[in-house]
Design a protein around this motif. Structure first.
Motif, PDB file in Angstrom:
ATOM      1  N   UNK A  54       0.802  -1.230   0.000  1.00 20.46           N
ATOM      2  CA  UNK A  54       0.000   0.000   0.000  1.00 20.46           C
ATOM      3  C   UNK A  54       0.830   1.273   0.000  1.00 20.46           C
ATOM      4  N   UNK A  80       5.217   4.191  -3.535  1.00 20.49           N
ATOM      5  CA  UNK A  80       6.203   5.252  -3.347  1.00 20.49           C
ATOM      6  C   UNK A  80       7.378   5.078  -4.304  1.00 20.49           C
ATOM      7  N   UNK A 124      -5.899   0.990  -1.464  1.00 22.67           N
ATOM      8  CA  UNK A 124      -5.160   1.438  -0.285  1.00 22.67           C
ATOM      9  C   UNK A 124      -5.852   2.493   0.550  1.00 22.67           C
ATOM     10  N   UNK A 139      -6.676   1.295   4.052  1.00 18.65           N
ATOM     11  CA  UNK A 139      -5.436   1.082   4.792  1.00 18.65           C
ATOM     12  C   UNK A 139      -4.872   2.414   5.252  1.00 18.65           C
ATOM     13  N   UNK A 140      -4.856   3.400   4.361  1.00 13.84           N
ATOM     14  CA  UNK A 140      -4.269   4.691   4.728  1.00 13.84           C
ATOM     15  C   UNK A 140      -5.113   5.369   5.795  1.00 13.84           C
ATOM     16  N   UNK A 186      -2.648   7.959   7.767  1.00 15.15           N
ATOM     17  CA  UNK A 186      -1.734   8.718   6.923  1.00 15.15           C
ATOM     18  C   UNK A 186      -2.518   9.878   6.359  1.00 15.15           C
ATOM     19  N   UNK A 226       1.495   9.597   0.973  1.00 17.88           N
ATOM     20  CA  UNK A 226       2.937   9.833   0.918  1.00 17.88           C
ATOM     21  C   UNK A 226       3.512   9.668  -0.480  1.00 17.88           C
ATOM     22  N   UNK A 227       2.702   9.094  -1.377  1.00 19.56           N
ATOM     23  CA  UNK A 227       3.212   8.904  -2.722  1.00 19.56           C
ATOM     24  C   UNK A 227       3.026  10.163  -3.554  1.00 19.56           C
ATOM     25  N   UNK A 280       0.366  12.573  -3.585  1.00 22.33           N
ATOM     26  CA  UNK A 280      -0.978  12.889  -4.054  1.00 22.33           C
ATOM     27  C   UNK A 280      -1.355  12.121  -5.318  1.00 22.33           C
TER      28      UNK A 280
END
Lengths: 298, 204
Positions: free
Chosen positions: A275, A280, B168, B171-172, B177, B181-182, B184
């Protein structure tokens, strides 16, 4: 090809991070024991993911012990005890890295080619050692499959077809086989599916990562042929990002079919990887943040 | 006999609403539509059966008077009429009936000079169902470029790109979160959302 499957550490619980590092250290020890000291240069977090998936699917508990090593000379750290899964991962790591070097020798030029030749020479000793060990028959099967599939991949790439997925699929076949090797069929089905999509994801991300370089040096890259001379612009990158998330969706669906204990460290680490960690990694490759905040054009 | 509370992953003292929510979350997780194109569809179906049996049992045990229906997170698009003629009508029929092999064969038989926007779009749909996401999205992008005013192609692409609710998100939220973190991420895709392209139903 290696080093893309990892956690997003800032969002890992401390105990999950200790668990993850412990398995990584365990893999290092397994490499040293099985294949000799030098084989540790193949160590990567990608295979930790495989160990975790296989252990989760088979309900295998990973034991830990305190240990010191060359990387942690001053204090004890918690290290996973070598078990069948870590040993298997060590064997796969050496064999896959060896054939990756063969692939680089055929594909790359100059310094990279020389480096690949050098590493292959070093790993050949480890590979021969594995093929003469008590796990020789399993190792021989794996070795043959990896060798044949890498050849199949090379041939497919040589066709220069306007497709990324047909070549990614072959690498996915390879990882599907390795991930599910030796498991009983009801577990193997699920793990094979995870392996397939992990392999496809890695292949695509690796191609994105190498695109600029490959285009400049006139080397093979599937995106060059898919886009037939057009730029790998931001719009195309957004579509690639979407496709990569679709692969992760498939991995999620398969992982959901393994009964993971929600509060366990293994579940926490695996979920963090799919996830957060992997998205990332792909985000930073597709849309790297440069110093002056402008996007690097391909 | 498996503990039904364990199957739904709820506490024995959970309220009826909490049980309903847990049930709906699990249905969403293992819904057959989600696994339609997966090799593991039968495992998901088994899991769904287990979940339904557990929910039924808890309902009986609590002697709840509320009746329920199997909640489905699918909203069915009742056949949007995207018209197609001749060979393309046949190809769409093949895709709708799940015969990707025939659909792809028919598409490949069309000569390169005749490959219009619809050809690219349908090729994209076939490849999406096959799990060839990169190539599929490339074809759909080409279709949108060749025919920018086509609602069907635009909708398909927009749906894929704008579907931010799924991968996700839960989960986030659970791990609190804040900002993704990726960086946006704005593009997510459900692998099965292609069925919306052909008006045969979606779960998004």
């Amino acid at each position: 090809m290696f080093g893309y499957i990892k956690t997003y550490t800032p969002e890992l619980k401390i105990r999950e991070n200790e668990y993850y590092k412990g398995v990584y250290c365990g893999l290092c020890h397994a490499l040293k024991k099985r294949c000799g000291f030098i084989s540790r240069l193949t160590l990567s977090y990608d295979f930790v993911f495989m160990v975790l998936v296989r252990s989760a699917a088979t309900d295998l508990d990973i034991g830990f012990k305190n240990s010191r090593c060359i990387a942690h000379p001053l204090s004890d750290s918690s290290v996973a005890e070598i078990n069948d899964e870590l040993d298997f991962a060590a064997i796969c790591e050496v064999l896959l890295y060896y054939y990756k070097c063969m692939d680089d020798i055929a594909d790359e030029k100059g310094k990279k080619r020389l480096r690949a030749k050098f590493i292959r020479l070093i790993l050949n000793g480890s590979r021969r050692r594995i093929l003469k060990s008590e796990r020789a028959s399993e190792a021989a099967e794996l070795d043959k499959y990896i060798s044949e599939t890498m050849k199949k991949l090379y041939n497919k790439e040589s066709e220069h077809a306007p497709s990324v997925d047909t070549t990614a699929e072959i690498f996915g076949e390879l990882t599907a086989y390795i991930f599910s090797y030796g498991l009983c069929e009801d577990k193997a089905r699920i793990v094979r599916n995870i392996g397939r999509h992990i392999g496809r994801w890695i292949y695509i991300v690796d191609a994105c990562d190498d695109y600029k370089q490959d285009k400049a040096s006139n080397s093979y890259n599937p995106f060059i042929y898919l886009y037939e001379g057009e730029d790998f612009d931001d719009e195309k990158k957004l579509s690639v990002k979407t496709a990569l998330l679709a692969e992760l969706c498939e991995i999620e669906k398969s992982l959901d079919l393994i009964d993971l204990e929600k509060s366990s460290d293994i579940c926490g680490v695996l979920k963090n990887i799919i996830y957060l960690g992997m998205p990332d990694v792909s985000e930073n490759i597709l849309f790297p943040k440069s110093k002056n905040n402008t996007q690097i054009n391909s | 006999m498996t503990d039904p509370y364990k199957v739904l992953d709820v506490d024995r003292n959970a309220t009826d609403d909490e049980i309903k929510k847990a049930y709906r979350d699990l249905v969403r997780k293992y819904h057959p539509d989600k696994y339609r194109d997966s090799d593991l569809a039968d495992l998901a179906t088994e899991k769904m059966k287990e979940i339904n049996v557990a929910y039924d049992e808890i309902q009986k045990m609590r002697a709840s008077s509320s009746s329920y229906t199997h909640s489905s997170s699918s909203s069915y698009n009742q056949g949007s009429s995207y018209s197609s003629s001749g060979i393309y009508a046949n190809i769409r029929r093949a895709i709708n009936s799940g015969d990707m092999v025939s659909a792809q064969a028919m598409l490949s038989a069309i000569s390169a000079s005749e490959r219009n926007a619809e050809w690219n779009f349908l090729m994209g749909c076939v490849l999406l169902r096959k799990g060839y996401f990169i190539d599929a999205l490339n074809y759909i992008d080409i279709a949108c470029k060749m025919d920018p005013n086509n609602e069907e192609y635009r909708n398909a692409k927009n749906q894929m790109n704008n579907n931010a609710s799924n991968f996700g998100k839960e989960y986030r939220t659970e791990t609190s979160v804040g900002c993704c973190p990726c960086g946006l991420c704005s593009s997510f895709i459900c692998a099965d959302c292609c069925c919306n392209c052909l008006g045969c139903g979606n779960r998004c």
